[in-house]
Write a protein that holds these residues in place. Structure first.
Motif, PDB file in Angstrom:
ATOM      1  N   THR A  52      17.574   4.540 -14.522  1.00 46.95           N
ATOM      2  CA  THR A  52      17.048   3.225 -15.108  1.00 46.95           C
ATOM      3  C   THR A  52      16.826   2.393 -13.779  1.00 46.95           C
ATOM      4  N   LEU A  53      17.692   2.253 -12.876  1.00 44.24           N
ATOM      5  CA  LEU A  53      17.551   1.543 -11.654  1.00 44.24           C
ATOM      6  C   LEU A  53      16.433   2.018 -10.711  1.00 44.24           C
ATOM      7  N   GLN A  54      16.172   3.399 -10.717  1.00 41.15           N
ATOM      8  CA  GLN A  54      15.240   3.872  -9.916  1.00 41.15           C
ATOM      9  C   GLN A  54      13.693   3.470 -10.600  1.00 41.15           C
ATOM     10  N   GLU A  55      13.683   3.697 -11.925  1.00 43.13           N
ATOM     11  CA  GLU A  55      12.701   2.897 -12.712  1.00 43.13           C
ATOM     12  C   GLU A  55      12.389   1.629 -12.170  1.00 43.13           C
ATOM     13  N   ARG A  56      13.215   0.944 -12.083  1.00 41.91           N
ATOM     14  CA  ARG A  56      13.015  -0.703 -11.736  1.00 41.91           C
ATOM     15  C   ARG A  56      12.665  -0.852 -10.488  1.00 41.91           C
ATOM     16  N   VAL A  57      13.137  -0.018  -9.424  1.00 41.64           N
ATOM     17  CA  VAL A  57      12.683  -0.153  -8.210  1.00 41.64           C
ATOM     18  C   VAL A  57      11.201   0.358  -8.065  1.00 41.64           C
ATOM     19  N   GLY A  58      11.007   1.402  -8.771  1.00 38.84           N
ATOM     20  CA  GLY A  58       9.470   1.911  -8.721  1.00 38.84           C
ATOM     21  C   GLY A  58       8.668   0.743  -9.208  1.00 38.84           C
ATOM     22  N   GLU A  59       9.026   0.362 -10.192  1.00 34.67           N
ATOM     23  CA  GLU A  59       8.321  -1.040 -10.776  1.00 34.67           C
ATOM     24  C   GLU A  59       7.763  -2.000  -9.661  1.00 34.67           C
ATOM     25  N   GLN A  63       4.036  -3.163  -7.836  1.00 33.07           N
ATOM     26  CA  GLN A  63       3.926  -4.491  -7.825  1.00 33.07           C
ATOM     27  C   GLN A  63       3.782  -5.032  -6.432  1.00 33.07           C
ATOM     28  N   ASN A  64       4.204  -4.474  -5.417  1.00 39.33           N
ATOM     29  CA  ASN A  64       4.232  -4.802  -4.142  1.00 39.33           C
ATOM     30  C   ASN A  64       3.293  -4.008  -3.258  1.00 39.33           C
ATOM     31  N   SER A  65       2.446  -2.976  -3.834  1.00 39.98           N
ATOM     32  CA  SER A  65       1.535  -2.228  -3.180  1.00 39.98           C
ATOM     33  C   SER A  65       0.274  -2.593  -3.654  1.00 39.98           C
ATOM     34  N   PHE A  66      -0.842  -2.446  -2.827  1.00 38.51           N
ATOM     35  CA  PHE A  66      -2.170  -2.660  -3.027  1.00 38.51           C
ATOM     36  C   PHE A  66      -2.810  -1.194  -2.816  1.00 38.51           C
ATOM     37  N   PRO A  67      -3.851  -0.888  -3.861  1.00 40.69           N
ATOM     38  CA  PRO A  67      -4.499   0.091  -3.418  1.00 40.69           C
ATOM     39  C   PRO A  67      -5.465   0.240  -2.538  1.00 40.69           C
ATOM     40  N   VAL A  68      -5.684   1.372  -2.012  1.00 37.33           N
ATOM     41  CA  VAL A  68      -6.546   1.332  -0.690  1.00 37.33           C
ATOM     42  C   VAL A  68      -8.156   1.731  -1.335  1.00 37.33           C
TER      43      VAL A  68
END
Length: 71
Positions: A52-59, A63-68
């Motif tokens: 569950t924690l890995q999923e939250r960190v993935g989310e 949210q903090n990455s921008f598509p190229v």
């Protein structure tokens, strides 16, 4: 009396550790999951919340990455 918990040692940077401490404080996973705050880059957490924690960190990372964009 001895209390035994199955846990996982997590090594992360200080910013991610603060995020984990925030999730633990707000009980975002339904309960407290940090068993021991060891130092600036290590925490010992309950083994049952790892997925569950890995999923939250993935989310959070999504949210903090921008598509190229292609030009």
């Amino acid at each position: 009396m001895v209390n035994v918990h199955k846990g996982v040692l997590v090594e992360c940077d200080p910013a991610m550790k603060q995020f984990l401490l925030y999730l633990d404080e707000k009980m975002a996973l339904g309960k407290k999951f940090i068993l021991k705050d060891l130092d600036d880059t290590h925490v010992f957490i309950l083994a049952e919340v790892v997925q569950t924690l890995q999923e939250r960190v993935g989310e959070l990372m999504d949210q903090n990455s921008f598509p190229v964009t292609q030009k």
